[in-house]
Design a protein around this motif. Structure first.
Motif, short mmCIF file in Angstrom:
data_model
loop_
_atom_site.label_atom_id
_atom_site.label_comp_id
_atom_site.label_asym_id
_atom_site.label_seq_id
_atom_site.Cartn_x
_atom_site.Cartn_y
_atom_site.Cartn_z
N LEU A 41 0.82 -1.21 0.00
CA LEU A 41 0.00 0.00 0.00
C LEU A 41 0.86 1.27 0.00
CD1 LEU A 41 -2.81 -1.05 2.51
CD2 LEU A 41 -2.96 -0.89 0.01
N CYS A 42 1.94 1.25 0.79
CA CYS A 42 2.81 2.43 0.84
C CYS A 42 3.46 2.69 -0.51
CB CYS A 42 3.90 2.24 1.91
SG CYS A 42 3.27 2.39 3.61
N ASN A 43 3.88 1.61 -1.19
CA ASN A 43 4.45 1.80 -2.53
C ASN A 43 3.42 2.37 -3.50
OD1 ASN A 43 6.98 0.92 -1.85
ND2 ASN A 43 6.74 -1.14 -2.68
N LEU A 44 2.20 1.86 -3.43
CA LEU A 44 1.17 2.29 -4.37
C LEU A 44 0.71 3.72 -4.14
CD1 LEU A 44 -1.06 -0.94 -4.56
CD2 LEU A 44 0.62 -0.13 -6.24
N TYR A 45 0.65 4.16 -2.86
CA TYR A 45 0.12 5.49 -2.54
C TYR A 45 1.19 6.56 -2.38
CZ TYR A 45 -4.62 3.77 -1.98
OH TYR A 45 -5.87 3.25 -2.23
N LEU A 46 2.41 6.15 -2.01
CA LEU A 46 3.48 7.13 -1.80
C LEU A 46 4.56 7.07 -2.88
CD1 LEU A 46 4.10 6.96 2.06
CD2 LEU A 46 3.11 8.86 0.79
N GLY A 47 4.80 5.88 -3.42
CA GLY A 47 5.93 5.68 -4.31
C GLY A 47 6.94 4.75 -3.65
N TRP A 48 7.84 4.16 -4.49
CA TRP A 48 8.74 3.16 -3.93
C TRP A 48 10.03 3.77 -3.37
CZ3 TRP A 48 13.29 3.37 -6.60
CH2 TRP A 48 13.27 3.79 -7.93
N GLY A 49 10.18 5.08 -3.45
CA GLY A 49 11.41 5.71 -2.98
C GLY A 49 11.49 5.93 -1.48
N TYR A 50 10.43 5.62 -0.74
CA TYR A 50 10.42 5.89 0.71
C TYR A 50 10.99 4.73 1.54
CZ TYR A 50 7.61 9.99 -0.25
OH TYR A 50 7.19 11.22 -0.72
N GLY A 51 11.30 3.63 0.88
CA GLY A 51 11.95 2.53 1.59
C GLY A 51 11.02 1.57 2.29
N PHE A 52 9.72 1.68 2.05
CA PHE A 52 8.81 0.73 2.69
C PHE A 52 8.97 -0.68 2.10
CE2 PHE A 52 6.77 4.74 3.80
CZ PHE A 52 6.49 4.53 5.14
N SER A 53 9.54 -0.76 0.88
CA SER A 53 9.82 -2.07 0.29
C SER A 53 10.84 -2.84 1.12
CB SER A 53 10.35 -1.91 -1.14
OG SER A 53 9.41 -1.25 -1.95
N LEU A 54 11.70 -2.09 1.83
CA LEU A 54 12.73 -2.74 2.64
C LEU A 54 12.14 -3.64 3.71
CD1 LEU A 54 15.13 0.31 3.10
CD2 LEU A 54 15.47 -1.66 1.60
N TYR A 55 10.92 -3.30 4.19
CA TYR A 55 10.29 -4.13 5.20
C TYR A 55 9.95 -5.51 4.62
CZ TYR A 55 9.90 -0.11 8.25
OH TYR A 55 10.20 0.97 9.04
N GLY A 56 9.60 -5.53 3.32
CA GLY A 56 9.35 -6.81 2.68
C GLY A 56 10.61 -7.64 2.58
N LEU A 57 11.73 -6.99 2.23
CA LEU A 57 13.00 -7.71 2.16
C LEU A 57 13.45 -8.18 3.55
CD1 LEU A 57 14.89 -5.43 -0.39
CD2 LEU A 57 13.67 -7.56 -0.83
N MET A 58 13.14 -7.37 4.57
CA MET A 58 13.48 -7.72 5.95
C MET A 58 12.78 -9.01 6.36
SD MET A 58 12.21 -5.77 9.37
CE MET A 58 10.57 -6.46 9.07
N LEU A 59 11.58 -9.24 5.79
CA LEU A 59 10.80 -10.42 6.18
C LEU A 59 11.44 -11.73 5.75
CD1 LEU A 59 7.16 -9.27 5.35
CD2 LEU A 59 8.13 -9.66 7.62
N ILE A 60 12.26 -11.71 4.68
CA ILE A 60 12.77 -12.96 4.13
C ILE A 60 13.61 -13.74 5.14
CG2 ILE A 60 14.24 -13.99 2.34
CD1 ILE A 60 13.17 -11.86 0.42
#
Length: 351
Positions: free
Chosen positions: A82-101
């Motif tokens: 949701l953060c990527n879709l509403y804010l953009g991918w430059g804010y680093g919220f994708s990192l939380y997904g990578l952290m999950l691995i």
């Protein structure tokens, strides 16, 4: 408390701490998204806060914690989407997904009985990667917000990066600690098994099966040594009169007495029953005198058992290494001298 119970309590405490930290982060994000007037994101964060509060309440009561931890996995993944879709991918919220691995690979480690842990973790990791990549491609922009500048985006990215690194470090450190604990327990079990294989459980002396290597060491050392076979006089009668527990106490105490007398000057083995085999690293006269001293100490020993004084003596067959060519022959000769001493009155050292 057992090792298993302590391990479960430690897991609960660690995950409770992680859930509390996640709750605090989502509360801060909720305020942040309210200020940005992003209703979808702050509504989702309110739901996330409720989820983490529920988790905090039930963590101490649930049996299969690894199953419940799938819930925060999905929450973090959807939040990043949701953060990527509403804010953009430059804010680093994708990192939380990578952290999950790495976290997904640790969670099944909690359940030692899990058979498909690597497969399940890999499936979750693939799902995680697909969702994150999809959301980044879907948004197409680093910064979609008209309210936040690129400077704001950079700071938010740095904060998210720091939080993700802290979480990964915490899980990695905890995983290493748990692995070290498991390794230590395994080493302790191996030591216990090694002791059970090579030593007598009652007397803590070497057992008969453990002596072949010792024989080889003595024979290959090139130094003189003595072979002594000892037997307690009338041990069966003591067992019959006072019981086997009394006999066991006699063996334990007299084995300790002999170990203290020999110390590092030889090896001692419970050869069988109440028979003791000693290999002494010393010349004939010194070895004989040591065995004579041991015989006298055994004679003086008194066991206080159920209000009674129990005494016993011992007879020893003594052989110097030059008297026979092989260890088998030396032990046979010591055995014959032992029984010669038994026939001639007991309580003596025969050479």
């Amino acid at each position: 408390m057992s090792d298993k119970g302590n391990g479960k309590k430690a897991n609960m405490n660690f995950f409770r701490l992680m859930v509390v930290l996640s709750l605090v982060i989502h509360m801060a994000l909720c305020v942040f998204f309210v200020l940005l007037d992003l209703s979808v994101l702050y509504t989702f964060n309110i739901a996330s806060i409720i989820i983490y509060i529920i988790l905090i309440c039930v963590l101490g009561r649930i049996k299969h914690i690894e199953r419940w931890l799938v819930l925060p996995f999905l929450e973090v993944l959807i939040h990043a989407l949701l953060c990527n879709l509403y804010l953009g991918w430059g804010y680093g919220f994708s990192l939380y997904g990578l952290m999950l691995i790495p976290v997904t690979y640790y969670i099944p480690f909690i359940d030692k009985k899990s058979k498909n842990d690597v497969l399940a973790s890999t499936c979750l990791g693939i799902l995680d990667l697909v969702v994150i990549v999809y959301s980044c491609l879907k948004t197409g922009e680093m910064n979609k917000s008209v309210v936040l500048t690129d400077v704001h985006m950079t700071w938010i990215f740095a904060i998210n990066l720091s939080l993700c690194v802290i979480f990964v470090m915490a899980y990695s450190a905890y995983f290493v600690i748990e692995m070290k604990k498991a390794t230590n327990i395994l080493e302790e079990r191996n030591e216990e098994l090694d002791f059970m294989v090579h030593y007598d459980a009652l007397t803590n002396l070497r057992n008969r099966h453990n002596m072949q290597d010792v024989f080889d060491q003595f024979e290959n050392s090139g130094k003189k040594f003595c072979v002594v076979l000892g037997d307690l006089d009338g041990f069966k009668e003591k067992n019959d009169s006072y019981g086997h527990s009394c006999g066991d106490e006699l063996l334990v105490n007299l084995s300790y007495l002999i170990r203290q007398a020999v110390r590092n000057r030889g090896e001692i083995c419970r050869w069988g029953g109440d028979e003791i085999l000693m290999l002494l690293k010393m010349d004939e006269n010194t070895g004989y005198q040591l065995v004579e001293d041991i015989r006298q100490e055994i004679k003086k020993f008194v066991l206080e058992y159920e209000g009674k004084e129990v005494r016993i003596t011992a007879t020893f067959g003594f052989v110097f290494c030059d008297e026979a060519a092989s260890m088998k022959e030396r032990i046979t000769l010591a055995d014959s001298r032992l029984y010669e001493g038994k026939r001639n009155g007991k309580n003596r050292v025969v050479r």
